[in-house]
Enzyme design. Structure first.
Site, PDB file in Angstrom:
ATOM      1  N   GLU A 456     -16.265 -14.155  33.105  1.00 25.88           N
ATOM      2  CA  GLU A 456     -16.792 -13.599  34.345  1.00 25.88           C
ATOM      3  C   GLU A 456     -15.669 -13.079  35.227  1.00 25.88           C
ATOM      4  O   GLU A 456     -15.811 -12.070  35.915  1.00 25.88           O
ATOM      5  CB  GLU A 456     -17.634 -14.637  35.075  1.00 25.88           C
ATOM      6  CG  GLU A 456     -19.036 -14.706  34.472  1.00 25.88           C
ATOM      7  CD  GLU A 456     -19.809 -15.943  34.901  1.00 25.88           C
ATOM      8  OE1 GLU A 456     -19.301 -16.688  35.745  1.00 25.88           O
ATOM      9  OE2 GLU A 456     -20.914 -16.125  34.361  1.00 25.88           O
ATOM     10  N   GLN A 457     -14.555 -13.736  35.108  1.00 22.34           N
ATOM     11  CA  GLN A 457     -13.382 -13.288  35.862  1.00 22.34           C
ATOM     12  C   GLN A 457     -12.961 -11.887  35.395  1.00 22.34           C
ATOM     13  O   GLN A 457     -12.684 -10.994  36.177  1.00 22.34           O
ATOM     14  CB  GLN A 457     -12.242 -14.275  35.615  1.00 22.34           C
ATOM     15  CG  GLN A 457     -11.268 -14.361  36.764  1.00 22.34           C
ATOM     16  CD  GLN A 457     -10.194 -15.397  36.441  1.00 22.34           C
ATOM     17  OE1 GLN A 457     -10.414 -16.306  35.617  1.00 22.34           O
ATOM     18  NE2 GLN A 457      -9.058 -15.280  37.073  1.00 22.34           N
TER      19      GLN A 457
END
Ligand SMILES: *[C@@H]1O[C@H](CO)[C@@H](O)[C@H](O)[C@H]1NC(C)=O
Ligand SMILES: *[C@@H]1O[C@H](CO)[C@@H](O)[C@H](O)[C@H]1NC(C)=O
Ligand SMILES: *[C@@H]1O[C@H](CO)[C@@H](O)[C@H](O)[C@H]1NC(C)=O
Ligand SMILES: *[C@@H]1O[C@H](CO)[C@@H](O)[C@H](O)[C@H]1NC(C)=O
Ligand SMILES: *[C@@H]1O[C@H](CO)[C@@H](O)[C@H](O)[C@H]1NC(C)=O
Ligand SMILES: *[C@@H]1O[C@H](CO)[C@@H](O)[C@H](O)[C@H]1NC(C)=O
Ligand SMILES: *[C@@H]1O[C@H](CO)[C@@H](O)[C@H](O)[C@H]1NC(C)=O
Ligand SMILES: *[C@@H]1O[C@H](CO)[C@@H](O)[C@H](O)[C@H]1NC(C)=O
Ligand SMILES: *[C@@H]1O[C@H](CO)[C@@H](O)[C@H](O)[C@H]1NC(C)=O
Length: 540
Positions: A456-457
């Protein structure tokens, strides 16, 4: 004689006719007028040239006339002659041929007092031309008109103005006729028969209808024009001559046009005819009719000539131009059909066409954008590193095997290509900016294991990069991916461009998937480029 020229005034005679011709006799239309003391010839209605077949009777009497030429009244040929007629000869005469009786009648009149005519025995002549002509009617049976001396008088006065009148044979021409030239014209001719001199006279009632603004004579038709006509069809060519006399002929090569081919029934020259035009001008016309057009009629000049004014004009027959309309319609329908098909095929085979084009020589251009990688592969990496998750199998095994080995792409796969120790954000940032495509592989959260956060980063980072216009390819490894906590831009790409979804077992043989994949990937730079920085690329 002009076609419209002569009609005997027959008022009141129909009843007389019916009364006279009894006994089932066949009535002739003809009534003969004769001035008392002048010769006359009655002809039997039927044209039989042998007087021994014909017997003439007067008034239904039983006594036939003699054929003795000494007699004042005698038959000759099919005619009954009176040398001369006298008042008591008036009556009806029958000629009998076998069992058929024909009836004709004779009216003997006297001239009105002090005049040279009787108004109930006039010929009429209507003229429309400035050069008016009057013929002395019915004298050819008695005299040779070319030799006879015919004298003319108007209202029983000899004609004075020699400029105005011109007499030739049986015809009197009145130059520049005007309304004042109307009137009763009497022609008289003397001739000798067996030593005795006889005279004949006729009176013509001349009517002149010259239109006020009468134009000079001209030919209205033809006009050196071309008529289109099909082979084998019929055509009527009309020659129209206005304000002129009636001498019209149709010619080809200075001969009569109907002699153009030997048969006299295929090409026909009609009679000269008369009518008034829409502008009330006198017009003579004559047809040239072809009952069946033959090849040899084409491209010939058929001339209509007016011998009065010596004017002429031609008409030329030509084959009609082929009718292109059905052909054009068919052509465009076919064209539209073909275009629709091409569009449909292009839609269906879009991917194949693009791939084929890229593989062809024209498209092999080296992309000089200075980037190192064709694609950056972004995926949820598992921690274990065992390559046992489907995601790991796909990204670390299948993708390199197919795209790198088989199709010569250069990929940056996070978790394979980064140098250990570097800060993750730096690596990702640098690698993505060196890539032409960003491939985001999505699987279920389960398969992505514990590294969900890191993924997600990355995605968040990508979200910033998307503004650099890098092209994104979304790949789903399984159904039912939850996009709810993905960045809006990813949801937007899924909606706009769709995703490539892997179907079935994770094996190489998924042609359709790889085709789609290659379609969204940039054109391959070829094997050579991967291993050298050479700009030359000469496999073509
Ligand atoms: C009638 O017969 C005569 C001779 O008998 C001839 O001269 C004349 O031409 C013939 N006329 C016609 C119309 O046949
Ligand atoms: C007329 O017909 C009769 C009978 O047929 C014949 O004897 C005679 O020769 C014919 N005359 C002419 C002039 O043809
Ligand atoms: C028939 O002939 C007779 C004598 O020739 C004459 O008196 C009589 O008027 C004639 N009839 C007609 C209708 O001409
Ligand atoms: C004249 O006689 C013929 C036979 O000779 C006949 O056919 C024809 O009908 C007759 N004509 C008339 C008007 O009686
Ligand atoms: C003119 O001719 C007709 C016969 O058609 C006759 O009845 C009449 O009396 C004639 N007129 C004169 C003035 O003689
Ligand atoms: C001419 O007339 C005379 C007498 O008047 C006669 O003897 C002679 O036969 C006639 N000739 C003809 C051709 O009728
Ligand atoms: C036209 O007529 C002349 C002589 O009559 C002839 O020699 C020539 O061949 C004709 N031309 C055509 C095209 O028929
Ligand atoms: C020629 O054709 C015209 C028009 O079709 C027709 O009126 C005329 O009677 C024809 N003439 C001949 C001689 O066939
Ligand atoms: C003129 O035309 C009419 C009908 O078209 C025909 O009856 C007549 O005979 C023609 N007249 C001439 C002189 O050809």
């Amino acid at each position: 004689m002009h076609p419209f020229a002569f009609f005997v005034i027959l008022s009141g005679l129909a009843a007389y006719k019916a009364q006279l011709c009894k006994n089932d006799a066949v009535m002739c239309e003809e009534i003969q007028y004769v001035l008392d003391g002048e010769p006359v010839r009655l002809s039997c209605c039927v044209d039989i040239n042998n007087s021994s077949y014909i017997t003439w009777f007067k008034n239904g009497s039983q006594i036939p006339f003699a054929s003795d030429s000494q007699s004042r009244i005698h038959e000759n040929g099919n005619a009954l002659w009176f040398f001369p007629a006298s008042l008591e000869d008036a009556g009806y005469y029958t000629c009998v041929i076998k069992n058929v009786t024909y009836c004709t009648w004779l009216i003997v009149f006297e001239n009105e007092e002090n005049l040279c005519y009787n108004r109930s025995a006039l010929f009429t002549n209507e003229q429309y031309l400035k050069a008016t002509k009057i013929d002395c009617p019915f004298i050819q049976d008695y005299v040779d008109v070319t030799k006879a001396q015919i004298t003319w008088s108007k209202e029983c006065q000899p004609l004075q103005n020699e400029e105005k009148y011109f007499a030739l044979a049986e015809t009197l021409t009145i130059q520049n006729a005007v309304k004042q030239d109307e009137g009763l014209y009497t022609c008289a001719v003397k001739f000798e028969h067996n030593g005795t001199e006889y005279s004949l006279s006729r009176t013509v009632d001349l009517k002149i209808t010259v239109t006020a603004a009468s134009r000079l004579p001209f030919m209205r038709n033809p006009s050196n024009n071309i008529e289109k006509v099909e082979l084998g069809s019929a055509i009527s060519l009309k020659c129209e001559v206005i304000n002129s006399d009636d001498v019209i002929i149709w010619t080809y090569n200075d001969s009569w046009a109907d002699e153009v081919d030997g048969s006299d029934t295929r090409v026909i020259i009609g009679d000269i005819n008369f009518s008034m035009t829409e502008d009330n001008e006198p017009m003579f016309y004559r047809y040239l009719n072809f009952t069946e057009i033959k090849e040899e009629d084409y491209n010939k000049k058929f001339y209509c000539k007016n011998l009065n004014t010596m004017s002429k004009a031609y008409v030329m027959l030509q084959r009609p131009d082929p009718n292109l309309q059905p052909f054009l319609i068919a052509f465009f329908v076919t064209l539209i059909f073909v275009i629709i098909n091409i569009v449909l095929l292009a839609k269906i085979f879009k991917i194949d066409i693009v791939l084929w084009y890229r593989s062809s020589c024209f498209a092999r251009k080296h992309i000089k954008d200075g980037k190192l990688y064709d694609a950056y592969i972004m995926y949820p990496k598992s921690l274990s590193g065992t390559n046992s998750y489907p995601m790991d199998i796909f990204v670390l095994k299948l993708l390199p095997e197919v795209l790198e080995v088989k199709f010569s792409y250069r990929l940056f796969i996070f978790g394979r290509d980064e140098i250990p120790g570097e800060a993750m954000s730096d690596v990702v940032d640098e690698a993505i900016s060196q890539s032409r495509r960003l491939v985001i592989v999505l699987g279920s959260t389960q398969s992505s294991g514990d590294l969900k956060d890191e993924f997600e980063q990355q995605i968040a980072m990508y979200d910033a990069l998307i503004r650099n216009k890098i092209k994104v390819i979304l790949v789903e490894l399984e159904k039912g991916i939850d996009y709810s906590n993905m960045p809006e831009s990813v949801q937007y790409i899924k909606q706009k461009q769709g995703v490539i979804r892997w179907k079935g077992e994770l094996t190489e043989a998924n042609k359709k998937f790889w085709k789609h994949m290659r379609y969204y990937m940039p054109p391959t730079q070829g094997k050579n480029l991967q291993h050298s920085d050479s700009n030359t690329f000469n496999t073509c």
